[in-house]
Motif scaffolding. Sequence first.
Motif, mmCIF file in Angstrom:
data_model
loop_
_atom_site.group_PDB
_atom_site.id
_atom_site.type_symbol
_atom_site.label_atom_id
_atom_site.label_comp_id
_atom_site.label_asym_id
_atom_site.label_seq_id
_atom_site.Cartn_x
_atom_site.Cartn_y
_atom_site.Cartn_z
ATOM 1 N N HIS A 108 0.719 -1.208 -0.075
ATOM 2 C CA HIS A 108 0.032 0.048 -0.148
ATOM 3 C C HIS A 108 0.801 1.139 -0.021
ATOM 4 O O HIS A 108 0.512 1.999 -0.823
ATOM 5 N N LEU A 109 1.949 1.327 0.992
ATOM 6 C CA LEU A 109 2.679 2.510 1.017
ATOM 7 C C LEU A 109 3.520 2.666 -0.366
ATOM 8 O O LEU A 109 3.530 3.960 -0.674
ATOM 9 N N ILE A 110 4.071 1.708 -0.669
ATOM 10 C CA ILE A 110 5.203 1.673 -2.044
ATOM 11 C C ILE A 110 4.247 2.500 -3.041
ATOM 12 O O ILE A 110 4.734 3.250 -3.841
ATOM 13 N N ILE A 111 3.023 1.839 -3.387
ATOM 14 C CA ILE A 111 2.238 2.264 -4.421
ATOM 15 C C ILE A 111 1.667 3.785 -4.329
ATOM 16 O O ILE A 111 1.956 4.544 -5.215
ATOM 17 N N ARG A 112 1.237 4.004 -3.103
ATOM 18 C CA ARG A 112 0.828 5.465 -2.893
ATOM 19 C C ARG A 112 1.898 6.450 -3.060
ATOM 20 O O ARG A 112 1.875 7.202 -3.720
ATOM 21 N N THR A 113 3.126 5.844 -2.592
ATOM 22 C CA THR A 113 4.085 6.929 -2.756
ATOM 23 C C THR A 113 4.671 7.051 -4.142
ATOM 24 O O THR A 113 5.040 8.241 -4.707
ATOM 25 N N ALA A 114 4.689 5.806 -4.884
ATOM 26 C CA ALA A 114 5.167 6.090 -6.285
ATOM 27 C C ALA A 114 4.017 6.913 -7.236
ATOM 28 O O ALA A 114 4.475 7.414 -7.970
ATOM 29 N N LEU A 115 2.988 6.603 -6.891
ATOM 30 C CA LEU A 115 1.982 7.291 -7.664
ATOM 31 C C LEU A 115 1.736 8.834 -7.226
ATOM 32 O O LEU A 115 1.619 9.653 -8.166
ATOM 33 N N ARG A 116 1.884 9.122 -6.088
ATOM 34 C CA ARG A 116 2.078 10.603 -5.793
ATOM 35 C C ARG A 116 3.510 11.304 -5.931
ATOM 36 O O ARG A 116 3.369 12.248 -6.637
ATOM 37 N N ARG A 117 4.324 10.527 -6.557
ATOM 38 C CA ARG A 117 5.806 11.211 -6.711
ATOM 39 C C ARG A 117 5.943 11.092 -8.381
ATOM 40 O O ARG A 117 6.647 12.112 -9.016
ATOM 41 N N ASN A 118 4.992 10.339 -9.004
ATOM 42 C CA ASN A 118 5.199 10.126 -10.300
ATOM 43 C C ASN A 118 3.676 10.293 -11.380
ATOM 44 O O ASN A 118 3.086 9.581 -11.633
ATOM 45 N N PRO A 119 3.632 11.717 -11.647
ATOM 46 C CA PRO A 119 2.415 11.943 -12.257
ATOM 47 C C PRO A 119 2.184 11.276 -13.260
ATOM 48 O O PRO A 119 0.940 10.892 -13.905
ATOM 49 N N ALA A 120 3.324 10.786 -14.542
ATOM 50 C CA ALA A 120 2.911 9.998 -15.629
ATOM 51 C C ALA A 120 2.628 8.577 -15.069
ATOM 52 O O ALA A 120 1.546 8.053 -15.864
ATOM 53 N N LEU A 121 2.934 8.157 -14.272
ATOM 54 C CA LEU A 121 2.679 6.692 -13.718
ATOM 55 C C LEU A 121 1.127 6.857 -13.255
ATOM 56 O O LEU A 121 0.161 6.147 -13.304
ATOM 57 N N PHE A 150 -0.536 -3.986 -13.492
ATOM 58 C CA PHE A 150 0.013 -2.474 -13.339
ATOM 59 C C PHE A 150 0.613 -2.313 -12.001
ATOM 60 O O PHE A 150 1.655 -1.847 -11.708
ATOM 61 N N LEU A 151 0.031 -2.850 -10.873
ATOM 62 C CA LEU A 151 0.476 -2.608 -9.479
ATOM 63 C C LEU A 151 1.641 -3.540 -9.304
ATOM 64 O O LEU A 151 2.572 -2.955 -8.694
ATOM 65 N N LEU A 152 1.898 -4.673 -10.006
ATOM 66 C CA LEU A 152 3.155 -5.346 -9.982
ATOM 67 C C LEU A 152 4.345 -4.638 -10.639
ATOM 68 O O LEU A 152 5.345 -4.571 -10.153
ATOM 69 N N GLU A 153 3.863 -4.046 -11.659
ATOM 70 C CA GLU A 153 4.883 -3.060 -12.247
ATOM 71 C C GLU A 153 5.722 -1.998 -11.280
ATOM 72 O O GLU A 153 6.766 -1.818 -11.487
ATOM 73 N N VAL A 154 4.473 -1.373 -10.959
ATOM 74 C CA VAL A 154 4.781 -0.339 -9.880
ATOM 75 C C VAL A 154 5.786 -0.778 -8.529
ATOM 76 O O VAL A 154 6.972 -0.382 -8.403
ATOM 77 N N LEU A 155 5.344 -1.970 -8.078
ATOM 78 C CA LEU A 155 6.216 -2.514 -7.173
ATOM 79 C C LEU A 155 7.491 -3.282 -7.557
ATOM 80 O O LEU A 155 8.708 -2.938 -6.730
ATOM 81 N N SER A 156 7.560 -3.526 -8.717
ATOM 82 C CA SER A 156 8.769 -3.902 -9.230
ATOM 83 C C SER A 156 9.863 -2.723 -9.652
ATOM 84 O O SER A 156 11.160 -2.857 -9.126
ATOM 85 N N LEU A 157 9.061 -1.957 -9.903
ATOM 86 C CA LEU A 157 9.963 -0.424 -10.132
ATOM 87 C C LEU A 157 10.490 -0.064 -8.588
ATOM 88 O O LEU A 157 11.887 0.662 -8.608
#
Length: 180
Positions: A108-121, A150-157
């Motif tokens: 939850h925290l990784i995905i939230r942070t990644a989406l907040r920091r990366n507008p394109a994502l 998609f969520l797995l891609e975010v987590l992998s990044l």
Amino acid sequence: MPYDPSWPAAFQLLRRRIWPAVQRTALSVEHVGSTAVKGLPAKPIIDLTVVVPFRSDVPDIIDRLSVVGYRHLGDQGIEGREAFDSLHDGPRHHLYLSPQGSLALHNHLIIRTALRRNPALARRYAELKLHLAQRFSHDLDAYTAGKTEFLLEVLSLAGLDTHRPRDIRSANALPSHSER
């Protein structure tokens, strides 16, 4: 639905209701899920997670939350995440409880942070969610399964351990897929 700028205030209202009951043990109450990302479309339901230091703290917090009007629903098949039903009026929400370091909280925290920091994502995710919502408007399981890759891609990044994607796919699989 499109992003609603009132969602952060709704989270704060709910947090103020929950925090006094859990503050002696809990580390934080986190706003997670799509309503926690500015600009992201979402179901109008606030997702909150009470974070505790250790797994051994979970029973105490379950008891404390019951006193303030929450009914424990178990882990609902997600290890490291306890779910609750609210008996309150007010903003619609899902309340969870997770020990620090659990896979459920970590994701939850990784995905939230990644989406907040990366507008394109976040835009890519918004497009996917809107497409899935149209396609599976009456099938929440299919909608959830459609977001998994998609969520797995975010987590992998973010450097997720290689064994964990299997666990996440399994948790998000459609019932008919997990029975095969």
